[in-house]
Design a protein around this motif. Structure first.
Motif, short mmCIF file in Angstrom:
data_model
loop_
_atom_site.label_atom_id
_atom_site.label_comp_id
_atom_site.label_asym_id
_atom_site.label_seq_id
_atom_site.Cartn_x
_atom_site.Cartn_y
_atom_site.Cartn_z
N UNK A 257 32.85 37.43 43.82
CA UNK A 257 33.25 38.74 43.26
C UNK A 257 32.58 39.87 44.05
N UNK A 258 31.29 39.71 44.31
CA UNK A 258 30.55 40.76 45.02
C UNK A 258 31.15 40.99 46.40
N UNK A 259 31.33 39.86 47.12
CA UNK A 259 31.83 40.01 48.50
C UNK A 259 33.25 40.59 48.50
N UNK A 260 34.12 39.99 47.61
CA UNK A 260 35.52 40.41 47.59
C UNK A 260 35.64 41.89 47.24
N UNK A 261 34.88 42.32 46.21
CA UNK A 261 35.01 43.72 45.80
C UNK A 261 34.50 44.66 46.89
N UNK A 262 33.41 44.27 47.54
CA UNK A 262 32.91 45.11 48.63
C UNK A 262 33.90 45.15 49.79
N UNK A 263 34.48 43.98 50.09
CA UNK A 263 35.43 43.90 51.21
C UNK A 263 36.67 44.74 50.94
N UNK A 264 37.04 44.80 49.64
CA UNK A 264 38.27 45.52 49.29
C UNK A 264 38.07 47.03 49.35
N UNK A 305 41.45 50.55 42.34
CA UNK A 305 40.08 51.08 42.37
C UNK A 305 39.34 50.68 41.08
N UNK A 306 40.08 50.79 39.94
CA UNK A 306 39.49 50.44 38.65
C UNK A 306 39.08 48.96 38.61
N UNK A 307 39.99 48.10 39.10
CA UNK A 307 39.73 46.66 39.09
C UNK A 307 38.49 46.36 39.95
N UNK A 308 38.45 46.96 41.12
CA UNK A 308 37.31 46.72 42.02
C UNK A 308 36.03 47.22 41.37
N UNK A 309 36.09 48.39 40.72
CA UNK A 309 34.90 48.93 40.03
C UNK A 309 34.40 47.94 38.98
N UNK A 310 35.36 47.39 38.22
CA UNK A 310 34.99 46.43 37.17
C UNK A 310 34.33 45.19 37.76
N UNK A 311 34.89 44.75 38.87
CA UNK A 311 34.32 43.56 39.54
C UNK A 311 32.91 43.86 40.02
N UNK A 312 32.73 45.04 40.53
CA UNK A 312 31.38 45.41 41.00
C UNK A 312 30.40 45.49 39.82
#
Ligand code: ADP
Length: 496
Positions: A257-264, A305-312
Motif C-alpha cells: 500500500x505504501x509503495x503503490x500509493x507513493x508511486x501513484x 487522489x482521495x483513494x491514494x490519500x486513504x491508502x497513505x
C-alpha cells in the motif's frame, strides 16, 4: 452397643462369604492362596501329633504302669519333642507369621509341662482339660493369630491326657466327654484360623487387584497426558507458524500500500496538472464536448487522489507513523463543518441529518485534521448505507465522571444495519460486507462503492488519540433497515 468379639468374628465370616461373591474375588482364588500358605502344613502337624500321642500312650500302658518320675520325664520329653517339631515347621519360610507362632509355641510348651506336672502331682486329670478349655475360650474371644497354635497345642495336650486316663480309669463317661471337648477345641481353633486366613487373603487379593487397576489407570492417564502434550505442542507450533505467516502477509500488504500509493502520487500530479491546463484552456472551454471530457478527467483525478490519500493514511496507521498535533478543539463545530460538505449529497438522496446542540461539550485536545477524517468516514458511511429518505442523527455528551473525563459522539442512522457476526471485523482494513463488485460506484449513492479502508482509518485515528470506537446494530436487513449507531469516545486531554 458394644459387639462381642465372637459375634463380630461370625459376622465378618458371613461378610467375607458375601464379599467374595460381590467384590470379584472368586472362591478358587482364595483357595489357591490358602494352598500356598502355612495352612498347607497343618495336616502334617496333625499327623505328627497323632503319631506321638499313640507312642506316648503305648509307652504309658506297657512300660510305665505305675505313675512315677520316669513317666513325668517321658511326658515332658515328648512334649518337648512335639514343640521342637512345631518349632521346625514354624521356622520354614512360608510358615508365617513366624515370630507370633514362636511365641505361642514357647507359651504352649510352658503350659504343657505345667499340665503334666500338675496332673501327676495332684492325680486330677480334669485339671488339664479344664485349663485347655479355658485357654481356648480366651483364644476365641480375642481371635488373634498367635492364639491359634497355642490353642492347638493345648487342645492336643488335653486330648492326650484325657485319653490316657480314659484307658486307665473306670470312669469312662467323664473322660469321654473331656476327650471330645478337647478334640472339638482343636478343631474349632483350626476352622477359625482357616476362616481368618481366608478373609485376610481375600482382602489382600482385593487390594492387589485394586493396585494393579490403579497402576493400569495411572499408566493410561500418563499416556493420555503425553499424547495431549504432544498434540498441544504440535498445534502451538502450527499456530505460531500460521501467525508468523499472517504477520508477514500483513506487512507485505502494508508495504505494498505504501509503495503503490507513493508511486501513484507522481503520475496523479502530472495528470492533475494537465487536466487543469485543459480546463483552463480557452479553446477547450469553447468546445462543449472537450470541456466535458476535461471535467471528467478532473473528477476522476480528484476521486483517485482521495483513494491514494486513504491508502497513505492506512499505511501511516499500520506503521504507527501517524503524525498528530493535538490542540484545543471545538468538536461540535468540527463535526458541523464536515457535515456541511455533504449538504448536496443529502439533498440529492432525500436524507435528513440532525445534530443536537451539544452545548455542554467542553473543548477537547485533539488533532483537527485527523478528526475531520474520522467524522468524514462515519457520516459518509451513514449516507451510503441508508436508503433514500432516511435519517442521520448526531449526538454528543460529556462523560465528566469517566476515567479519564471524555466526550462521546454518537452517529446513528436508519440504514441497513450490520450483522452481529460482521461487527467485530468492520474496523479491519479492506473488510467489506456483501459482494464488493455489486456496490454501486457513486461515493454517496446508496450502497456506493468504497475501498474498505474508511473504518480502519477511523479506528486508527481514534486509538491514536487514546479513545475508543464501536458499533451497535440489531442486525442487517436491507428492507426493514434496523440502523446502526457508531460511538466515538475521546479523552478530554491527551496524556502527556
Ligand atoms: P467501505 O469503504 O466499504 O464503506 P468501511 O471501512 O467504511 O468500508 O466500512 C466497512 C464495512 O462496514 C462496509 O463495507 C459496510 O458493510 C459496513 N458499514 C460501515 N458503516 C456502516 C453503516 N453506517 N451502516 C451499515 N453498514 C456499515
Amino acid at each position: 452397643m458394644k459387639t462381642i468379639p465372637t459375634r463380630d468374628w461370625l459376622f465378618r465370616y458371613l461378610d467375607d462369604l458375601l464379599q467374595m461373591k460381590t467384590l470379584g474375588v472368586s472362591k478358587e482364588q482364595v483357595d489357591e492362596a490358602i494352598n500356598r500358605s502355612e495352612l498347607r502344613v497343618l495336616p502334617f502337624i496333625y499327623g505328627s501329633i497323632a503319631f506321638l500321642f499313640v507312642a506316648y500312650t503305648v509307652l504309658q500302658l506297657t512300660l510305665l504302669r505305675e505313675p512315677g518320675l520316669e513317666l513325668i520325664v517321658a511326658g515332658a520329653l515328648l512334649s518337648l519333642f512335639i514343640l521342637l517339631l512345631f518349632w521346625a515347621l514354624l521356622g520354614q519360610e512360608r510358615f508365617a507369621p513366624q515370630r507370633a507362632g514362636r511365641l505361642a509355641a514357647v507359651l504352649a510348651f510352658v503350659i504343657l509341662v505345667n499340665i503334666q506336672l500338675r496332673f501327676y502331682l495332684t492325680g486330677e486329670p480334669s485339671q488339664a482339660a479344664n485349663l485347655a478349655l479355658f485357654v481356648f475360650a480366651i483364644g476365641v474371644l480375642f481371635h488373634a493369630t498367635r492364639w491359634y497354635l497355642f490353642m492347638l497345642v493345648l487342645s492336643f495336650a488335653a486330648l492326650m491326657q484325657a485319653f490316657v486316663f480314659f484307658v486307665d480309669s473306670p470312669d469312662f463317661h467323664y473322660y469321654l466327654v473331656v476327650t471330645l471337648a478337647a478334640a472339638a477345641t482343636g478343631f474349632i481353633a483350626h476352622i477359625g484360623r482357616v476362616q481368618a486366613y481366608r478373609r485376610a487373603e481375600m482382602l489382600r487379593i482385593l487390594a492387589e487387584q485394586r493396585e494393579q487397576e490403579l497402576h493400569r489407570l495411572n499408566a493410561q492417564i500418563q499416556q493420555f497426558n503425553q499424547q495431549l502434550e504432544g498434540m498441544v505442542a504440535e498445534r502451538t507450533q502450527a499456530l505460531q507458524a500460521a501467525y508468523a505467516r499472517l504477520e508477514r502477509l500483513d506487512k507485505t500488504k502494508t508495504d505494498f500500500i505504501t509503495i503503490a500509493s507513493h508511486e501513484m502520487l507522481t503520475p496523479l500530479t502530472i495528470i492533475n496538472l494537465n487536466a487543469q491546463m485543459f480546463i483552463g484552456d480557452e479553446e477547450i472551454q469553447q468546445n462543449p464536448l472537450f470541456a466535458r471530457w476535461a471535467q471528467g478527467i478532473d473528477k476522476g483525478v480528484v476521486r483517485m487522489q482521495e483513494v491514494v490519500d486513504r491508502m497513505l493514511d492506512v499505511a501511516k496507521i499500520d506503521s504507527r507513523s501517524l503524525d498528530l498535533h493535538p490542540a484545543p478543539l471545538d468538536l461540535p463545530f468540527l463535526i458541523r463543518q464536515v457535515a456541511n460538505r455533504f449538504r448536496s449529497a443529502l439533498a440529492e438522496r432525500h436524507l435528513t441529518l440532525e445534530m443536537t446542540a451539544m452545548a455542554d461539550l467542553p473543548e477537547i485536545e485533539a488533532d483537527a485534521e485527523a478528526l475531520q477524517k474520522v467524522f468524514y468516514h462515519l457520516i459518509i458511511n451513514g449516507i451510503k448505507y441508508t436508503p433514500d429518505g432516511g435519517r442521520l442523527q448526531i449526538d454528543g455528551r460529556f462523560l465528566r465522571h469517566s476515567s479519564p473525563p471524555s466526550v462521546e459522539i454518537i452517529i446513528a442512522d436508519t440504514g441497513i444495519g450490520i450483522a452481529p457476526e460482521a461487527q467485530p471485523f468492520i474496523f479491519d482494513k479492506f473488510y467489506q460486507t456483501g459482494e464488493v463488485m455489486l456496490h454501486s460506484s457513486g461515493k454517496t449513492k446508496f450502497m456506493g462503492g468504497g475501498s474498505g479502508l474508511g473504518l480502519a482509518i477511523v479506528r486508527g485515528i481514534v486509538e491514536a488519540h487514546h479513545g475508543r470506537v464501536w458499533v451497535e446494530s440489531p442486525g442487517l436487513h436491507e428492507t426493514n433497515c434496523p440502523g446502526s449507531r457508531f460511538h466515538v469516545v475521546l479523552p478530554r486531554h491527551q496524556p502527556s
